[in-house]
Design a protein around this motif. Sequence first.
Motif, mmCIF file in Angstrom:
data_model
loop_
_atom_site.group_PDB
_atom_site.id
_atom_site.type_symbol
_atom_site.label_atom_id
_atom_site.label_comp_id
_atom_site.label_asym_id
_atom_site.label_seq_id
_atom_site.Cartn_x
_atom_site.Cartn_y
_atom_site.Cartn_z
ATOM 1 N N THR A 84 0.833 -1.206 0.000
ATOM 2 C CA THR A 84 0.000 0.000 0.000
ATOM 3 C C THR A 84 0.866 1.255 0.000
ATOM 4 O O THR A 84 2.044 1.228 0.372
ATOM 5 C CB THR A 84 -0.885 0.025 1.260
ATOM 6 O OG1 THR A 84 -0.034 0.082 2.417
ATOM 7 C CG2 THR A 84 -1.786 -1.215 1.341
ATOM 8 N N ASP A 85 0.242 2.368 -0.395
ATOM 9 C CA ASP A 85 0.932 3.654 -0.342
ATOM 10 C C ASP A 85 1.306 3.998 1.098
ATOM 11 O O ASP A 85 2.365 4.569 1.348
ATOM 12 C CB ASP A 85 0.046 4.755 -0.933
ATOM 13 C CG ASP A 85 -0.155 4.595 -2.437
ATOM 14 O OD1 ASP A 85 0.672 3.921 -3.092
ATOM 15 O OD2 ASP A 85 -1.146 5.151 -2.965
ATOM 16 N N THR A 86 0.443 3.654 2.040
ATOM 17 C CA THR A 86 0.720 3.923 3.455
ATOM 18 C C THR A 86 1.973 3.187 3.908
ATOM 19 O O THR A 86 2.833 3.767 4.582
ATOM 20 C CB THR A 86 -0.487 3.498 4.323
ATOM 21 O OG1 THR A 86 -1.638 4.221 3.886
ATOM 22 C CG2 THR A 86 -0.238 3.752 5.790
ATOM 23 N N ILE A 88 4.452 2.190 2.048
ATOM 24 C CA ILE A 88 5.619 2.796 1.393
ATOM 25 C C ILE A 88 6.027 4.073 2.112
ATOM 26 O O ILE A 88 7.217 4.319 2.341
ATOM 27 C CB ILE A 88 5.334 3.034 -0.108
ATOM 28 C CG1 ILE A 88 5.255 1.680 -0.836
ATOM 29 C CG2 ILE A 88 6.405 3.916 -0.737
ATOM 30 C CD1 ILE A 88 4.800 1.758 -2.275
ATOM 31 N N GLU A 89 5.053 4.883 2.521
ATOM 32 C CA GLU A 89 5.368 6.115 3.267
ATOM 33 C C GLU A 89 6.029 5.788 4.603
ATOM 34 O O GLU A 89 6.959 6.477 5.028
ATOM 35 C CB GLU A 89 4.106 6.960 3.476
ATOM 36 C CG GLU A 89 3.649 7.688 2.236
ATOM 37 C CD GLU A 89 4.736 8.571 1.614
ATOM 38 O OE1 GLU A 89 5.371 9.358 2.348
ATOM 39 O OE2 GLU A 89 4.962 8.460 0.394
ATOM 40 N N LYS A 92 9.633 4.966 3.952
ATOM 41 C CA LYS A 92 10.394 6.181 3.639
ATOM 42 C C LYS A 92 10.777 6.950 4.903
ATOM 43 O O LYS A 92 11.849 7.543 4.974
ATOM 44 C CB LYS A 92 9.571 7.108 2.737
ATOM 45 C CG LYS A 92 9.426 6.648 1.325
ATOM 46 C CD LYS A 92 8.600 7.691 0.571
ATOM 47 C CE LYS A 92 8.384 7.325 -0.870
ATOM 48 N NZ LYS A 92 7.579 8.345 -1.568
ATOM 49 N N HIS A 112 9.702 3.152 -3.471
ATOM 50 C CA HIS A 112 8.574 3.300 -4.386
ATOM 51 C C HIS A 112 8.221 1.941 -4.988
ATOM 52 O O HIS A 112 9.039 1.041 -5.049
ATOM 53 C CB HIS A 112 8.866 4.329 -5.491
ATOM 54 C CG HIS A 112 9.965 3.932 -6.427
ATOM 55 N ND1 HIS A 112 11.279 4.209 -6.181
ATOM 56 C CD2 HIS A 112 9.950 3.251 -7.599
ATOM 57 C CE1 HIS A 112 12.033 3.740 -7.166
ATOM 58 N NE2 HIS A 112 11.242 3.140 -8.039
ATOM 59 N N ARG A 113 6.975 1.840 -5.417
ATOM 60 C CA ARG A 113 6.458 0.624 -6.049
ATOM 61 C C ARG A 113 7.028 0.527 -7.465
ATOM 62 O O ARG A 113 7.158 1.532 -8.163
ATOM 63 C CB ARG A 113 4.935 0.703 -6.097
ATOM 64 C CG ARG A 113 4.234 -0.508 -6.639
ATOM 65 C CD ARG A 113 2.712 -0.337 -6.654
ATOM 66 N NE ARG A 113 2.166 -0.105 -5.315
ATOM 67 C CZ ARG A 113 1.739 1.075 -4.865
ATOM 68 N NH1 ARG A 113 1.787 2.150 -5.625
ATOM 69 N NH2 ARG A 113 1.256 1.197 -3.649
ATOM 70 N N GLU A 115 6.312 -0.627 -11.116
ATOM 71 C CA GLU A 115 5.097 -0.890 -11.894
ATOM 72 C C GLU A 115 5.189 -2.184 -12.693
ATOM 73 O O GLU A 115 4.181 -2.809 -12.977
ATOM 74 C CB GLU A 115 4.790 0.292 -12.810
ATOM 75 C CG GLU A 115 4.525 1.589 -12.044
ATOM 76 C CD GLU A 115 3.426 1.457 -10.982
ATOM 77 O OE1 GLU A 115 2.437 0.747 -11.202
ATOM 78 O OE2 GLU A 115 3.578 2.081 -9.913
ATOM 79 N N SER A 136 3.955 -8.081 -4.862
ATOM 80 C CA SER A 136 4.307 -6.826 -5.527
ATOM 81 C C SER A 136 5.796 -6.573 -5.348
ATOM 82 O O SER A 136 6.443 -7.174 -4.487
ATOM 83 C CB SER A 136 3.466 -5.664 -4.987
ATOM 84 O OG SER A 136 3.486 -5.602 -3.579
ATOM 85 N N LEU A 138 8.936 -3.592 -5.058
ATOM 86 C CA LEU A 138 9.261 -2.208 -4.778
ATOM 87 C C LEU A 138 10.763 -2.020 -4.789
ATOM 88 O O LEU A 138 11.529 -2.990 -4.725
ATOM 89 C CB LEU A 138 8.655 -1.746 -3.453
ATOM 90 C CG LEU A 138 9.098 -2.397 -2.162
ATOM 91 C CD1 LEU A 138 9.043 -1.382 -1.042
ATOM 92 C CD2 LEU A 138 8.145 -3.538 -1.817
#
Length: 190
Positions: A84-86, A88-89, A92, A112-113, A115, A136, A138
């Motif tokens: 999820t974006d969460t 990944i944040e 970071k 980052h993911r 693609e 996935s 990253l």
Amino acid sequence: MSAHQHFIIYKPYGYLSQFIYELKRPKKLLGELYDFPENTMAIGRLDEDSEGLLLLTTDGMMSEIVRSKKVDKEYYVQVDGLITDTAIEELKNGVLIGFNGKKYLTRKCQAHRLEEEPQFPQRAKKIRDERHGPTSWLSITINEGKFRQVRKMTSAVGFPTLRLVRVRVGEVHLNNLDAGEVVEVEGFCV
């Protein structure tokens, strides 16, 4: 006195990042892949379950420079689930991991993911397939290197690592090396 020698290698899955292993259980070692000169050392390590770019040298000073916090190390990581974006944040900004029996907050990093799934050589041991759920990929770039740090980081945000491949150290890239391939280079521009 002879000049120092430097090598890049795609360390395959299942090999240790060392030349000598004195415990009883047999292990695959780097010296089985190439006839390295005496006093060659791996710069940093990749654990037995990890693969990818490993720098080797006969120059101890070069080893110190590359292992410093001034040099980025980039990893492509296949994780269990659709990250999820969460998550990944969180990666970071730094996450708490266990290190030497204590909690350690990782430094901020780049993440980052990816693609598209990266094209790496087939691994000796198959990773589970899509029937067991989605995965996935990253990219994570760090400039520190605690024991199994990237694996601990992805696990801390709820996405355990299935495959970990180091693709870059400073300005040195894995490019299209095959697993087990060794290339002697003039020096490292890190």
